[in-house]
Design a protein around this motif. Structure first.
Motif, PDB file in Angstrom:
ATOM      1  N   ASN A 175      -1.374   7.098   7.703  1.00  0.00           N
ATOM      2  CA  ASN A 175      -1.520   5.980   6.709  1.00  0.00           C
ATOM      3  C   ASN A 175      -1.871   6.141   5.266  1.00  0.00           C
ATOM      4  OD1 ASN A 175      -0.893   3.989   8.852  1.00  0.00           O
ATOM      5  ND2 ASN A 175      -3.146   4.130   9.536  1.00  0.00           N
ATOM      6  N   PHE A 176      -2.340   7.535   5.142  1.00  0.00           N
ATOM      7  CA  PHE A 176      -2.770   7.938   3.775  1.00  0.00           C
ATOM      8  C   PHE A 176      -2.023   9.247   3.610  1.00  0.00           C
ATOM      9  CE2 PHE A 176      -6.534   5.203   4.504  1.00  0.00           C
ATOM     10  CZ  PHE A 176      -6.502   4.622   3.428  1.00  0.00           C
ATOM     11  N   SER A 191      -8.664   3.273   8.674  1.00  0.00           N
ATOM     12  CA  SER A 191      -8.124   4.596   8.456  1.00  0.00           C
ATOM     13  C   SER A 191      -8.957   5.461   7.545  1.00  0.00           C
ATOM     14  CB  SER A 191      -6.766   4.714   8.171  1.00  0.00           C
ATOM     15  OG  SER A 191      -6.051   4.113   9.053  1.00  0.00           O
ATOM     16  N   LEU A 193      -5.789   0.141   6.730  1.00  0.00           N
ATOM     17  CA  LEU A 193      -6.073   1.095   5.619  1.00  0.00           C
ATOM     18  C   LEU A 193      -7.667   1.328   5.715  1.00  0.00           C
ATOM     19  CD1 LEU A 193      -3.865   0.076   2.694  1.00  0.00           C
ATOM     20  CD2 LEU A 193      -3.805   2.239   4.416  1.00  0.00           C
ATOM     21  N   LYS A 223      -2.650  -5.080   7.206  1.00  0.00           N
ATOM     22  CA  LYS A 223      -2.575  -3.785   6.318  1.00  0.00           C
ATOM     23  C   LYS A 223      -3.771  -3.198   5.599  1.00  0.00           C
ATOM     24  CE  LYS A 223       0.574  -1.367   3.190  1.00  0.00           C
ATOM     25  NZ  LYS A 223       1.472  -1.299   2.403  1.00  0.00           N
TER      26      LYS A 223
END
Length: 181
Positions: free
Chosen positions: A118-119, A77, A74, A70
């Protein structure tokens, strides 16, 4: 993955419990004493206790691997968002606690948060001071009317943080500028 491991453990314990209960019922009904009652509980208890460290180790390892995956996702991304929107991000770097800058940040953060799944939530945390006290201000949305003549208050934007949050561990560079998250 950790949850699936826990569910598998619970399901296995349920199956073991049902099997042991059925065995006891059959032994009692038939009055068959095939195995020694003193040895069986000791062996199964020893087997169960010896398997616990392995199960716990596997659960912790699964949790560690999942968090590492993860984190990498992140970071990738975040780099992608910044690299694809360098000019817009440069606008964020010209910090001034003014209504115009705050409203521009709100619009830009709304666009950036819709760019990557993802955000879904992005905010800007900026160092500043209020009455010579160093604080972090968080900008995520504008808290008032854009035509209002009253200047926004810094205390409305204070970001509560702990010591580890105030020391960025992960930084990266894009076109000679440092970004921390």
């Amino acid at each position: 993955m950790s949850l699936w491991g826990i569910f598998a453990l619970m399901f296995g314990a349920l199956i073991m419990n049902v099997m042991l209960n059925l065995t006891r019922i059959a032994d009692k009904h038939n009055k068959d004493d095939i195995y020694s009652k003193k040895e069986k509980p000791k062996k199964s208890l020893l087997l169960f206790v010896s398997s616990l460290p392995l199960i716990i180790a596997l659960l912790f390892y699964g949790n560690y691997r999942t968090s590492q995956k993860k984190e990498k996702m992140l970071i990738a991304s975040a780099k992608s968002i910044i690299e694809n929107n360098v000019m817009k991000v440069d606008k964020l770097l010209d910090y001034s606690f003014e209504r115009i800058w705050i409203s521009d940040v709100e619009d830009l953060l709304d666009i950036l948060s819709k760019t990557d799944e993802n955000f879904p939530y992005i905010s800007i945390v900026q160092k500043d001071s209020i009455q010579n006290i160093k604080v972090f201000l968080e900008f995520q949305s504008f808290h008032g009317n854009s035509t209002d003549s009253i200047r926004p208050l810094k205390k409305d934007y204070i970001f509560k943080s702990s010591k580890p949050e105030r020391i960025p561990e992960c930084c990266f560079w894009v076109e000679q500028k440092q970004y921390a998250f």
